[in-house]
Design a protein around this motif. Structure first.
Motif, PDB file in Angstrom:
ATOM      1  N   LEU A  49       0.834  -1.195   0.000  1.00 21.57           N
ATOM      2  CA  LEU A  49       0.000   0.000   0.000  1.00 21.57           C
ATOM      3  C   LEU A  49       0.873   1.252   0.000  1.00 21.57           C
ATOM      4  CD1 LEU A  49      -2.712   1.390   0.079  1.00 21.57           C
ATOM      5  CD2 LEU A  49      -2.746   1.070   2.570  1.00 21.57           C
ATOM      6  N   ALA A  50       1.954   1.238   0.789  1.00 25.20           N
ATOM      7  CA  ALA A  50       2.886   2.370   0.795  1.00 25.20           C
ATOM      8  C   ALA A  50       3.468   2.591  -0.591  1.00 25.20           C
ATOM      9  CB  ALA A  50       4.001   2.124   1.810  1.00 25.20           C
ATOM     10  N   GLY A  51       3.817   1.504  -1.274  1.00 26.43           N
ATOM     11  CA  GLY A  51       4.339   1.621  -2.627  1.00 26.43           C
ATOM     12  C   GLY A  51       3.321   2.207  -3.581  1.00 26.43           C
ATOM     13  N   ALA A  52       2.047   1.810  -3.410  1.00 25.39           N
ATOM     14  CA  ALA A  52       0.985   2.352  -4.271  1.00 25.39           C
ATOM     15  C   ALA A  52       0.851   3.857  -4.078  1.00 25.39           C
ATOM     16  CB  ALA A  52      -0.338   1.658  -3.958  1.00 25.39           C
ATOM     17  N   LEU A  53       0.906   4.308  -2.836  1.00 24.71           N
ATOM     18  CA  LEU A  53       0.793   5.742  -2.565  1.00 24.71           C
ATOM     19  C   LEU A  53       1.985   6.502  -3.135  1.00 24.71           C
ATOM     20  CD1 LEU A  53      -0.502   5.547   1.107  1.00 24.71           C
ATOM     21  CD2 LEU A  53      -1.828   6.232  -0.906  1.00 24.71           C
ATOM     22  N   LEU A  54       3.176   5.938  -2.978  1.00 27.56           N
ATOM     23  CA  LEU A  54       4.372   6.591  -3.514  1.00 27.56           C
ATOM     24  C   LEU A  54       4.295   6.683  -5.039  1.00 27.56           C
ATOM     25  CD1 LEU A  54       7.188   7.780  -3.069  1.00 27.56           C
ATOM     26  CD2 LEU A  54       8.101   5.454  -3.147  1.00 27.56           C
ATOM     27  N   MET A  55       3.841   5.621  -5.671  1.00 27.08           N
ATOM     28  CA  MET A  55       3.757   5.611  -7.126  1.00 27.08           C
ATOM     29  C   MET A  55       2.676   6.568  -7.624  1.00 27.08           C
ATOM     30  SD  MET A  55       4.262   1.530  -7.562  1.00 27.08           S
ATOM     31  CE  MET A  55       5.741   0.769  -6.866  1.00 27.08           C
ATOM     32  N   GLN A  56       1.571   6.675  -6.861  1.00 29.94           N
ATOM     33  CA  GLN A  56       0.545   7.658  -7.228  1.00 29.94           C
ATOM     34  C   GLN A  56       1.107   9.073  -7.178  1.00 29.94           C
ATOM     35  OE1 GLN A  56      -3.156   5.626  -5.028  1.00 29.94           O
ATOM     36  NE2 GLN A  56      -3.544   7.710  -5.672  1.00 29.94           N
ATOM     37  N   LEU A  57       1.895   9.341  -6.154  1.00 25.93           N
ATOM     38  CA  LEU A  57       2.509  10.667  -6.041  1.00 25.93           C
ATOM     39  C   LEU A  57       3.441  10.927  -7.210  1.00 25.93           C
ATOM     40  CD1 LEU A  57       3.231  10.781  -2.202  1.00 25.93           C
ATOM     41  CD2 LEU A  57       1.571  12.166  -3.457  1.00 25.93           C
ATOM     42  N   ALA A  58       4.147   9.895  -7.653  1.00 27.03           N
ATOM     43  CA  ALA A  58       5.033  10.054  -8.809  1.00 27.03           C
ATOM     44  C   ALA A  58       4.227  10.289 -10.081  1.00 27.03           C
ATOM     45  CB  ALA A  58       5.935   8.823  -8.954  1.00 27.03           C
TER      46      ALA A  58
END
Length: 220
Positions: free
Chosen positions: A35-44
């Motif tokens: 989930l943390a990775g998903a949020l980081l990728m959304q921000l990117a």
């Protein structure tokens, strides 16, 4: 027309059993890191952060209006925040429970999930999120990932990242049979190496997959 589901919403939806609404996939830290990775990728993808081979760069700290995403953005903007994607994943994973609660509530409001509050043994509170029947969003992400691998399609950045996150969270055996996974393995390796955003985020996804996972648990 309702907005399409985000990476974080789709990985959350994939992580719930269709009927019981209970978590599925790997236990331990892997779901939180996914989930943390998903949020980081959304921000990117939203242009809020950027990366090169070694650094995570905060481009724009202005709120997005998405509560879960803005919580992650505030973490990355705080003094002493990690300077690379590998360090950002465990940092954002600390807030995964709160982010997941926000996302689940949003999916309930949209009518995609139902919230059921019960008690175990008449004492312990038990909350689960069964999926609403007849909603296309319930099966859409799963169908896209199946088509992506079974037909050997080239994914767009969103779906390439979703596939990597689903793999990291141990969700692929819930989408494909063992025989199908064996058959799509060569294309899976190709797709998960596509640099949808850049090398640094690709490495971060690999780190998520390796977090707390023994070799006996690896499905693909």
């Amino acid at each position: 027309m309702e907005a399409a589901l985000s990476l974080a919403e789709e990985i959350t939806l994939l992580s719930l059993d269709d009927e019981t609404g209970r978590p599925v996939g790997r236990a331990g830290m892997a779901p939180d890191r996914a989930l943390a990775g998903a949020l980081l990728m959304q921000l990117a993808l939203a242009g809020r952060v950027d990366t090169d081979r070694d650094r995570l760069i905060l481009v724009d700290a202005a709120p997005t209006g998405d509560e879960a995403l803005d919580g992650a953005l505030a973490r990355l903007a705080a003094p002493g925040a990690p300077i690379d994607a590998r360090g950002a994943i465990p940092l954002l994973a600390r807030d995964a429970a709160a982010a997941r609660a926000v996302i689940l509530d949003r999916l309930v409001v949209r009518g995609i999930l139902k919230r059921v509050d019960e008690r175990l043994l008449w004492i312990l509170p038990d909350r689960r999120y069964p999926k609403a029947p007849g909603r296309a969003e319930v099966t859409e992400a799963r169908a896209r990932l199946r088509a992506l691998l079974m037909r050997e399609e080239i994914p767009d950045p969103h779906d390439a990242l979703l596939l990597g996150l689903a793999r990291a969270a141990g969700l692929l055996p819930l989408i494909f049979s063992a025989a199908e996974l064996a058959r799509v393995q060569p294309w899976l390796e190709v797709v998960t190496r596509i640099e949808s955003l850049n090398r640094s985020l690709a490495v971060a996804v690999a780190d998520i997959r390796g977090a707390g996972i023994g070799t006996a648990q690896r499905e693909a």
